[in-house]
Design an enzyme around this catalytic site. Structure first.
Site, PDB file in Angstrom:
ATOM      1  N   CYS A   2       0.768  -1.175   0.018  1.00 26.17           N
ATOM      2  CA  CYS A   2      -0.039   0.078   0.235  1.00 26.17           C
ATOM      3  C   CYS A   2       0.755   1.361   0.019  1.00 26.17           C
ATOM      4  O   CYS A   2       1.823   1.291   0.901  1.00 26.17           O
ATOM      5  CB  CYS A   2      -0.958  -0.047   1.376  1.00 26.17           C
ATOM      6  SG  CYS A   2      -2.019   1.477   1.611  1.00 26.17           S
ATOM      7  N   GLU A 104      -4.972   2.936  -5.788  1.00 25.37           N
ATOM      8  CA  GLU A 104      -4.239   2.200  -6.560  1.00 25.37           C
ATOM      9  C   GLU A 104      -4.230   2.851  -8.063  1.00 25.37           C
ATOM     10  O   GLU A 104      -5.214   3.613  -8.218  1.00 25.37           O
ATOM     11  CB  GLU A 104      -4.692   0.809  -6.602  1.00 25.37           C
ATOM     12  CG  GLU A 104      -4.385  -0.050  -5.368  1.00 25.37           C
ATOM     13  CD  GLU A 104      -2.977  -0.296  -5.243  1.00 25.37           C
ATOM     14  OE1 GLU A 104      -2.024  -0.011  -6.111  1.00 25.37           O
ATOM     15  OE2 GLU A 104      -2.516  -1.253  -4.395  1.00 25.37           O
TER      16      GLU A 104
END
Length: 226
Positions: A2, A104
């Protein structure tokens, strides 16, 4: 993953989801208001020490003295419990990042389109994390990393890793000093939310600049970006 996420709800919202009582941790109705959390910044991290829950600002990144590269920001759930770098943190530094979603980027033509990923029911998320304890002290660049899991090609089809998001009812056991390293591995496997619990939508490219904040960053845009 992440590499960027959002932590904008109030502490009350996160703690209510965990079933924590007012005498177990300090509640606060004010929104945290961070829509673009980046590595290298201090992040509010839920942890347990001295038989109490704490929410401390902790540096997102981990680079011990012998590490001569950029601090790491993620750790794979499959290897963290046994690897040289993260085994001590897995055993003694488990924590939780309360969050609302993460970002993302997917390549579309000659550009990368960011997406915001969040719970389908807009419930708070609890990212598994490990780091240098105790979190009440400043350890410099020996902060924390977010634990990741394989995404099984189910998340936007843009990345093979995602945060390990734990069910709310597993958080307290994950944090407990009484929980063994092996049991923590079981929790990571058994209590992770599946891909089907999430949804996502395209958002403005402005999220790519870490200085940008605000609710507009998580708003859905059309494919042209307007």
């Amino acid at each position: 993953m992440c590499g960027r996420f959002a932590q904008y709800s109030s502490r009350d919202d996160y703690f209510d989801s965990l079933g924590l009582k007012p005498d177990e941790i300090i509640y606060d109705p004010e929104p945290i208001g961070r829509f673009n959390v980046a590595p290298g910044t201090n992040v509010l991290l839920l942890n347990e020490r001295d038989d109490e829950f704490h929410l401390d600002p902790v540096y997102w990144g981990y680079g011990p003295e012998w590490w001569n590269k950029q601090p790491l920001i993620n750790a794979r759930s499959e290897t963290a419990p046994t690897g040289r770098m993260f085994k001590p943190l897995w055993e003694q530094g488990r924590a939780i990042v309360p969050a609302d979603g993460w970002y993302e980027w997917k390549r579309e033509g000659d550009r990368k389109q960011p997406y915001f990923i969040h719970h389908k029911a807009n419930q708070p998320l609890f990212f598994a994390a490990i780091g240098r304890a105790p979190y009440g002290k400043d350890h410099g660049h020996e902060g924390f990393v977010i634990v990741t899991a394989a995404s099984n090609k189910g998340m936007v089809d843009i990345h093979d890793r995602r945060p390990l998001v734990l069910r709310a009812d597993a958080v307290c056991e994950w944090l407990s000093v009484e929980t063994s390293s092996q049991r923590a591995q079981d929790i990571a496997h058994e209590a992770a939310l599946p891909e089907k619990d999430f949804t996502w939508h395209p958002v403005s490219a402005n999220v790519g600049n870490i200085h940008n904040q605000g609710e507009t960053l998580i708003k859905e845009i059309n494919p042209e970006g307007t």
